[in-house]
Motif scaffolding. Structure first.
Motif, PDB file in Angstrom:
ATOM      1  N   LEU A 203       3.649 -12.761  -5.852  1.00 47.92           N
ATOM      2  CA  LEU A 203       2.505 -12.334  -5.059  1.00 47.92           C
ATOM      3  C   LEU A 203       2.443 -13.086  -3.733  1.00 47.92           C
ATOM      4  N   TYR A 204       2.825 -14.352  -3.756  1.00 45.32           N
ATOM      5  CA  TYR A 204       2.865 -15.127  -2.514  1.00 45.32           C
ATOM      6  C   TYR A 204       3.899 -14.550  -1.551  1.00 45.32           C
ATOM      7  N   ASP A 205       5.085 -14.226  -2.058  1.00 44.26           N
ATOM      8  CA  ASP A 205       6.138 -13.652  -1.217  1.00 44.26           C
ATOM      9  C   ASP A 205       5.697 -12.326  -0.608  1.00 44.26           C
ATOM     10  N   VAL A 206       5.033 -11.493  -1.407  1.00 43.91           N
ATOM     11  CA  VAL A 206       4.585 -10.184  -0.911  1.00 43.91           C
ATOM     12  C   VAL A 206       3.588 -10.346   0.226  1.00 43.91           C
ATOM     13  N   THR A 207       2.587 -11.203   0.035  1.00 45.44           N
ATOM     14  CA  THR A 207       1.563 -11.381   1.077  1.00 45.44           C
ATOM     15  C   THR A 207       2.151 -12.042   2.321  1.00 45.44           C
ATOM     16  N   ARG A 208       3.077 -12.986   2.143  1.00 40.62           N
ATOM     17  CA  ARG A 208       3.700 -13.644   3.292  1.00 40.62           C
ATOM     18  C   ARG A 208       4.531 -12.666   4.110  1.00 40.62           C
ATOM     19  N   ILE A 209       5.315 -11.839   3.428  1.00 42.24           N
ATOM     20  CA  ILE A 209       6.147 -10.863   4.137  1.00 42.24           C
ATOM     21  C   ILE A 209       5.297  -9.849   4.866  1.00 42.24           C
ATOM     22  N   LEU A 210       4.234  -9.378   4.214  1.00 45.07           N
ATOM     23  CA  LEU A 210       3.365  -8.387   4.840  1.00 45.07           C
ATOM     24  C   LEU A 210       2.651  -8.981   6.049  1.00 45.07           C
ATOM     25  N   LYS A 211       2.206 -10.223   5.934  1.00 43.83           N
ATOM     26  CA  LYS A 211       1.494 -10.873   7.030  1.00 43.83           C
ATOM     27  C   LYS A 211       2.392 -11.049   8.251  1.00 43.83           C
ATOM     28  N   ASN A 212       3.683 -11.289   8.019  1.00 44.34           N
ATOM     29  CA  ASN A 212       4.614 -11.552   9.120  1.00 44.34           C
ATOM     30  C   ASN A 212       5.223 -10.284   9.706  1.00 44.34           C
ATOM     31  N   LYS A 213       4.885  -9.126   9.166  1.00 44.57           N
ATOM     32  CA  LYS A 213       5.408  -7.870   9.699  1.00 44.57           C
ATOM     33  C   LYS A 213       4.807  -7.579  11.074  1.00 44.57           C
ATOM     34  N   ASP A 214       5.680  -7.323  12.051  1.00 42.81           N
ATOM     35  CA  ASP A 214       5.191  -6.978  13.386  1.00 42.81           C
ATOM     36  C   ASP A 214       4.824  -5.503  13.470  1.00 42.81           C
ATOM     37  N   ARG A 215       5.475  -4.670  12.668  1.00 41.49           N
ATOM     38  CA  ARG A 215       5.196  -3.230  12.680  1.00 41.49           C
ATOM     39  C   ARG A 215       4.919  -2.745  11.258  1.00 41.49           C
ATOM     40  N   ILE A 216       3.835  -2.006  11.112  1.00 38.21           N
ATOM     41  CA  ILE A 216       3.449  -1.437   9.819  1.00 38.21           C
ATOM     42  C   ILE A 216       3.092   0.033  10.031  1.00 38.21           C
ATOM     43  N   ASP A 217       3.735   0.907   9.282  1.00 36.23           N
ATOM     44  CA  ASP A 217       3.441   2.343   9.329  1.00 36.23           C
ATOM     45  C   ASP A 217       3.210   2.840   7.912  1.00 36.23           C
ATOM     46  N   GLY A 218       2.252   3.744   7.769  1.00 37.79           N
ATOM     47  CA  GLY A 218       2.000   4.271   6.439  1.00 37.79           C
ATOM     48  C   GLY A 218       1.003   5.414   6.438  1.00 37.79           C
ATOM     49  N   VAL A 219       0.824   5.981   5.268  1.00 33.60           N
ATOM     50  CA  VAL A 219      -0.110   7.092   5.086  1.00 33.60           C
ATOM     51  C   VAL A 219      -0.952   6.821   3.846  1.00 33.60           C
ATOM     52  N   LEU A 220      -2.262   6.923   4.006  1.00 35.09           N
ATOM     53  CA  LEU A 220      -3.192   6.796   2.894  1.00 35.09           C
ATOM     54  C   LEU A 220      -3.773   8.166   2.569  1.00 35.09           C
ATOM     55  N   THR A 221      -3.724   8.556   1.302  1.00 37.23           N
ATOM     56  CA  THR A 221      -4.346   9.804   0.859  1.00 37.23           C
ATOM     57  C   THR A 221      -5.285   9.485  -0.302  1.00 37.23           C
ATOM     58  N   THR A 222      -6.451  10.130  -0.289  1.00 34.93           N
ATOM     59  CA  THR A 222      -7.462   9.905  -1.312  1.00 34.93           C
ATOM     60  C   THR A 222      -8.086  11.225  -1.732  1.00 34.93           C
ATOM     61  N   PHE A 223      -8.291  11.402  -3.037  1.00 36.73           N
ATOM     62  CA  PHE A 223      -8.957  12.588  -3.574  1.00 36.73           C
ATOM     63  C   PHE A 223      -9.970  12.152  -4.623  1.00 36.73           C
ATOM     64  N   ILE A 224     -11.151  12.767  -4.597  1.00 40.59           N
ATOM     65  CA  ILE A 224     -12.179  12.468  -5.593  1.00 40.59           C
ATOM     66  C   ILE A 224     -12.702  13.775  -6.179  1.00 40.59           C
ATOM     67  N   GLN A 225     -12.778  13.823  -7.500  1.00 36.83           N
ATOM     68  CA  GLN A 225     -13.317  14.985  -8.202  1.00 36.83           C
ATOM     69  C   GLN A 225     -14.550  14.586  -8.999  1.00 36.83           C
ATOM     70  N   LYS A 226     -15.522  15.470  -8.996  1.00 35.24           N
ATOM     71  CA  LYS A 226     -16.737  15.281  -9.793  1.00 35.24           C
ATOM     72  C   LYS A 226     -16.873  16.489 -10.713  1.00 35.24           C
ATOM     73  N   ASP A 227     -16.900  16.224 -12.028  1.00 33.54           N
ATOM     74  CA  ASP A 227     -16.936  17.303 -13.016  1.00 33.54           C
ATOM     75  C   ASP A 227     -15.818  18.308 -12.758  1.00 33.54           C
ATOM     76  N   GLN A 228     -14.596  17.783 -12.503  1.00 37.06           N
ATOM     77  CA  GLN A 228     -13.362  18.554 -12.306  1.00 37.06           C
ATOM     78  C   GLN A 228     -13.382  19.422 -11.042  1.00 37.06           C
ATOM     79  N   GLU A 229     -14.260  19.133 -10.118  1.00 37.58           N
ATOM     80  CA  GLU A 229     -14.316  19.861  -8.851  1.00 37.58           C
ATOM     81  C   GLU A 229     -14.113  18.880  -7.705  1.00 37.58           C
TER      82      GLU A 229
END
Length: 231
Positions: A7-33
């Motif tokens: 976990l230390y290695d992961v956070t250290r590497i992420l913190k030292n990244k000069d460039r970060i690209d990504g996509v976040l997707t989120t979906f929420i259903q209430k009573d299957q809708e």
């Protein structure tokens, strides 16, 4: 596998990244809708960052769509000090020696969270980190529900009329169009996929639970969130 070093290695590497690209997707259903969806394509290079967000919310039987593009520069104010102070500070309504008790309570929660995390090394040097909410200590499960409901950690003795779970956190105001809801029960699984360089390739969160509306009616809710990074 040494989870602490991983976990230390992961956070250290992420913190030292000069460039970060990504996509976040989120979906929420209430009573299957489906009632909420969001897609956020983000990029950061040095002090420059941008986001392209598309959000859909079901409102009065109709879907309302909103799109936005934001660009900003500069690191912005650092909030780590405030977070640390909030972590080590006592809860609202506690004084004197209770401050020390609150510190050890938070320390216990942190160790409980760490103990529930599992790490599995796979072929090619990749690693799968998982956290099942069912494996969390009961105290930590309660803490998660309270934070999702936006509670201020006050008890009935404080004269709080919402002490029995009817305090609806601000987190749900933007999701449920028919008014605020409170979390009744919650189960879920968090998965983090690392490549051989200890870079995060994907984060996936799946939640299942029940919420109470303003009429104290119970509803089934499912939510999924995925973050895909491109290095």
């Amino acid at each position: 596998m040494n989870k602490a070093k991983l976990l230390y290695d992961v956070t250290r590497i992420l913190k030292n990244k000069d460039r970060i690209d990504g996509v976040l997707t989120t979906f929420i259903q209430k009573d299957q809708e489906e009632i909420f969806s969001l897609r956020n394509q983000f990029a950061k290079s040095g002090d420059q960052a941008s986001t392209d967000v598309t959000c859909e919310l079901k409102l009065e039987g109709k879907k309302v769509k909103r799109e936005s593009h934001t660009e900003f520069s500069g690191s912005g104010p650092c909030c780590h000090g405030d977070k640390m102070r909030r972590f080590f500070h006592h809860r609202h309504g506690t004084t004197g020696g209770n401050c020390v008790k609150g510190f050890f309570s938070r320390l216990s929660l942190m160790f409980g969270l760490f103990g529930a995390v599992k790490a599995e090394e796979r072929d090619g040097g990749s690693v799968l980190i998982s956290l099942n909410l069912a494996d969390l200590p009961e105290e930590l499960k309660t803490e998660v529900r309270e934070r999702l409901n936006g509670r201020c950690c006050r008890s009935e003795e404080d004269g709080n009329p919402h002490a029995h779970g009817h305090h609806y956190g601000h987190h749900w105001h933007h999701v449920f169009a028919d008014g605020p809801h409170s979390v009744e029960s919650l189960d879920g699984l968090l998965l983090v996929t690392l490549n051989s360089k200890r870079e995060i390739e994907k984060i996936s969160l799946n939640l299942d639970g029940r919420v109470l509306d303003q009429k104290d009616e119970s509803h089934a809710v499912t939510a999924t969130a995925d973050v895909q990074f491109a290095w």
